[in-house]
Design a protein around this motif. Sequence first.
Motif, PDB file in Angstrom:
ATOM      1  N   THR A 266      -5.175  -0.877   2.287  1.00 12.00           N
ATOM      2  CA  THR A 266      -5.545   0.182   1.481  1.00 12.00           C
ATOM      3  C   THR A 266      -6.468   0.316   0.408  1.00 12.00           C
ATOM      4  O   THR A 266      -7.250   1.300   0.325  1.00 12.00           O
ATOM      5  CB  THR A 266      -4.009   0.916   1.249  1.00 12.00           C
ATOM      6  OG1 THR A 266      -2.896   0.637   2.345  1.00 12.00           O
ATOM      7  CG2 THR A 266      -4.023   2.378   0.743  1.00 12.00           C
TER       8      THR A 266
ATOM      9  N   ASP B 155      -2.386  10.128   3.873  1.00 10.04           N
ATOM     10  CA  ASP B 155      -1.228   9.263   4.586  1.00 10.04           C
ATOM     11  C   ASP B 155      -0.104   9.520   3.678  1.00 10.04           C
ATOM     12  O   ASP B 155      -0.129  10.110   2.851  1.00 10.04           O
ATOM     13  CB  ASP B 155      -2.129   7.875   4.605  1.00 10.04           C
ATOM     14  CG  ASP B 155      -1.518   6.994   5.710  1.00 10.04           C
ATOM     15  OD1 ASP B 155      -0.449   7.298   6.077  1.00 10.04           O
ATOM     16  OD2 ASP B 155      -2.416   6.341   6.312  1.00 10.04           O
ATOM     17  N   GLU B 156       0.906   8.533   4.421  1.00  8.60           N
ATOM     18  CA  GLU B 156       2.069   8.878   3.776  1.00  8.60           C
ATOM     19  C   GLU B 156       2.247   8.381   2.300  1.00  8.60           C
ATOM     20  O   GLU B 156       1.519   7.653   1.668  1.00  8.60           O
ATOM     21  CB  GLU B 156       3.122   8.014   4.564  1.00  8.60           C
ATOM     22  CG  GLU B 156       3.043   6.656   4.606  1.00  8.60           C
ATOM     23  CD  GLU B 156       3.992   5.722   5.664  1.00  8.60           C
ATOM     24  OE1 GLU B 156       4.940   5.105   4.863  1.00  8.60           O
ATOM     25  OE2 GLU B 156       4.153   6.006   6.763  1.00  8.60           O
TER      26      GLU B 156
ATOM     27  N   ARG C 285       0.898  13.116   3.462  1.00  8.42           N
ATOM     28  CA  ARG C 285       0.746  14.074   4.644  1.00  8.42           C
ATOM     29  C   ARG C 285       1.032  15.587   4.699  1.00  8.42           C
ATOM     30  O   ARG C 285       0.431  16.307   5.676  1.00  8.42           O
ATOM     31  CB  ARG C 285       1.849  13.236   5.602  1.00  8.42           C
ATOM     32  CG  ARG C 285       1.465  12.220   6.328  1.00  8.42           C
ATOM     33  CD  ARG C 285       2.583  11.518   7.415  1.00  8.42           C
ATOM     34  NE  ARG C 285       2.103  10.346   7.569  1.00  8.42           N
ATOM     35  CZ  ARG C 285       2.833   9.334   8.253  1.00  8.42           C
ATOM     36  NH1 ARG C 285       4.180   9.705   8.509  1.00  8.42           N
ATOM     37  NH2 ARG C 285       2.422   8.288   8.488  1.00  8.42           N
TER      38      ARG C 285
ATOM     39  N   ASN D  19      -7.084   7.616   7.136  1.00  3.47           N
ATOM     40  CA  ASN D  19      -5.749   7.070   6.990  1.00  3.47           C
ATOM     41  C   ASN D  19      -5.674   5.676   7.242  1.00  3.47           C
ATOM     42  O   ASN D  19      -6.717   5.305   7.908  1.00  3.47           O
ATOM     43  CB  ASN D  19      -4.710   7.853   7.775  1.00  3.47           C
ATOM     44  CG  ASN D  19      -5.120   7.694   9.318  1.00  3.47           C
ATOM     45  OD1 ASN D  19      -5.889   8.069   9.601  1.00  3.47           O
ATOM     46  ND2 ASN D  19      -4.077   6.818   9.892  1.00  3.47           N
TER      47      ASN D  19
ATOM     48  N   ALA E 271       2.954   8.130  13.712  1.00  4.09           N
ATOM     49  CA  ALA E 271       2.810   6.702  13.060  1.00  4.09           C
ATOM     50  C   ALA E 271       3.551   6.060  14.153  1.00  4.09           C
ATOM     51  O   ALA E 271       4.544   6.291  14.699  1.00  4.09           O
ATOM     52  CB  ALA E 271       3.582   6.540  11.909  1.00  4.09           C
TER      53      ALA E 271
ATOM     54  N   ARG F 204       3.517   0.349  11.919  1.00  2.00           N
ATOM     55  CA  ARG F 204       3.706   0.828  10.512  1.00  2.00           C
ATOM     56  C   ARG F 204       4.396  -0.141   9.914  1.00  2.00           C
ATOM     57  O   ARG F 204       3.799  -0.452   8.689  1.00  2.00           O
ATOM     58  CB  ARG F 204       4.301   2.235  10.635  1.00  2.00           C
ATOM     59  CG  ARG F 204       4.694   2.680   9.450  1.00  2.00           C
ATOM     60  CD  ARG F 204       5.678   4.108   9.379  1.00  2.00           C
ATOM     61  NE  ARG F 204       5.774   4.318   8.229  1.00  2.00           N
ATOM     62  CZ  ARG F 204       7.238   3.974   7.550  1.00  2.00           C
ATOM     63  NH1 ARG F 204       7.950   3.010   7.928  1.00  2.00           N
ATOM     64  NH2 ARG F 204       7.465   4.427   6.210  1.00  2.00           N
TER      65      ARG F 204
END
Length: 247
Positions: A28, A50-51, A155, A185, A195, A200
């Motif tokens: 990330t 993204d989350e 999100r 993402n 996802a 994930r």
Amino acid sequence: VQKWLRIAHRVGFEFTARAKWVTAPTATYRTISRQLQLCQAEGISAIFCDEAGLGKTHIAKEYCAKNQNAFYVNGGSAPRKVAFVRALAQAIGLSPDKSTIEELLEDIITYLKALQNPIIVIDEAGDLNNATYLLLKRLYNELEFVCGLYLLGARGLRKRIDSAIRNRTNGFEEVFSRFGSRYSNVIPVDSNGKALTKERLDYLREEATMVAHANGFTDAEKLNRLLSRDFDLRTIRREVIKSRMTT
């Protein structure tokens, strides 16, 4: 006193001593950093969505602290247009106490045009209200290929923009187009954007392990127990801090 407090806030000064937090070179971190570098170098725009709990805010703040002419604004703290313009002025070092917001905005645009490869990083972008999104369109139009613009959000940001476009809310389709008409993402997803459960979890475990090890949390048994339940990088950070208290 108020003047010095404002300066301390602007430069991110911490009044209490804390143990240094080491930034791990996670996937990330590498992804967001590369995108920020490209946007800043070329004066282009992008959206990372993204989350929650991936360390997006930490990465953005660190990038802006380490790179010249990179400016961080928290959209969650300044969602409305007036507050956002003032926060942006403060971030780039201008006095936010102009007589009108329009004058202040013109000064911001002029100042950014004079800088070499500036970038504005807008965190918690899903919290911005409609008028502020329209302001993003103006900033893009005025600063295209001069100043990078980078939106960060969970999100809810994607849901907000997609819903506004479906409902034909004024300005949202144009803003999305200017930001490349796509969301970046890192969490693996299927063709419908959902996802992938195993992928994930594997991704998050690898990220969490790197962060834990970089910050001295090397007890394999404790780490495995932690990663066997719901977690994100905020959870890992709390556990690392707790472990430091007992050593």
